[in-house]
Design a protein around this motif. Structure first.
Motif: not given
Lengths: 88, 195
Positions: A69, A71-73, A75-76, A79, B27, B31, B34-35, B52
């Motif tokens: 997965p 990293d959550q930050s 992904a945020e 978004r 979105h 989801l 994205q991976e 990134e």
């Protein structure tokens, strides 16, 4: 052991090596497949390498197929960027 | 088959809704992919910052281009994935590939085979080594960006040969040749990793 290149079942070791991915993927014409089957049955050298090669591919797929997965930050932040683009 | 139903909309449907201004649909699309996008870009570029940037640029381009997406290929879900990964690859390649290093010189298949163990004894513990996720990842890191991306698409994302060739902008024979070389390089790298 040094490299060799024997003709067994109408195909040489070097040709077997060149076709190995197609053979492992089952994406090979039936005539070549039959020759490689015969070659592998009579050549320990290629049979051993073919098995090892196939195992490397199998383990690579099995162990790494599931992406970690993200990293959550991260992904945020993604978004937020998209939301910002949506407002512009 | 479009891969769509009422409960789980396919990519084509999500992108059509996105183009009509439905941010929630986009979105959901993000989801879903994205991976895979992250993994492909990370395989091409050399660091997290560039990854990134590439990730954001990819999805922003997809967001802006959602209206131009047409599910032309055979499967809706698959073609949406191929579409977004093609964008990802183009973004990463154009902007970051130079930093990630040039492709290595081409060795003959026979030379590659020898490095991969063709005609040699197995190193001690090799079978155990290739079952270890961390070691496999280390082996992958030793390959060139071109080798990593073909392995990721074909082996890990499960793309067909035709789809992989399409994303990489290669002919099918050229993709097969690159895949074979990448697999041999991976086997060679795993032999060299004496962990």
């Amino acid at each position: 052991m040094s490299a060799h290149d024997r003709d067994i079942a109408g195909i040489r070791c070097k040709e077997v090596l060149a076709h190995l991915s197609e053979y492992v993927d089952g994406d090979i014409d039936p005539r070549t497949k039959k020759k490689i089957d015969g070659h592998l049955a009579g050549c320990d050298w290629c049979e051993k390498f073919g098995g090892e090669f196939s195992k490397v591919i199998g383990e690579f797929r099995r162990n790494l197929s599931r992406a970690a997965p993200i990293d959550q930050s991260l992904a945020e932040r993604l978004r937020a960027k998209i939301n910002q683009a949506g407002r512009n | 088959m479009s891969g769509e139903n009422r409960l789980t909309p396919g990519d084509e449907q999500l992108l059509a809704r996105s183009a009509a201004g439905d941010n929630h649909a986009f979105h959901t699309f993000v989801l879903r992919h994205q991976e895979a996008v992250y993994r492909l870009i990370r395989s091409i570029v050399s660091n997290e910052t560039d990854t990134e940037d590439g990730l954001q640029e990819t999805f922003l381009a997809a967001y802006q281009g959602a209206g131009r997406f047409h599910g032309r290929r055979s499967s809706g879900d698959r073609s949406g994935r191929a579409w977004i990964l093609t964008i990802a690859r183009n973004k990463a390649s154009r902007q970051f590939r130079r930093r990630a290093g040039e492709p290595r010189d081409m060795e003959s298949i026979e030379e590659l085979g020898k490095k991969a163990g063709w005609g040699a004894e197995l190193p001690a513990g090799f079978d155990r080594r290739i079952e270890n996720r961390e070691i496999l990842e280390l082996g992958l890191k030793r390959l060139s960006a071109e080798e990593r991306e073909v392995l990721i698409l074909r082996e890990l994302e499960g793309f067909s040969g035709v789809e992989t060739a399409e994303v990489l902008d290669l002919s099918l024979p050229a993709m097969k040749s690159r895949l074979h070389r990448a697999r041999l390089e991976l086997a060679a790298a795993l032999r060299e990793l004496n962990i």
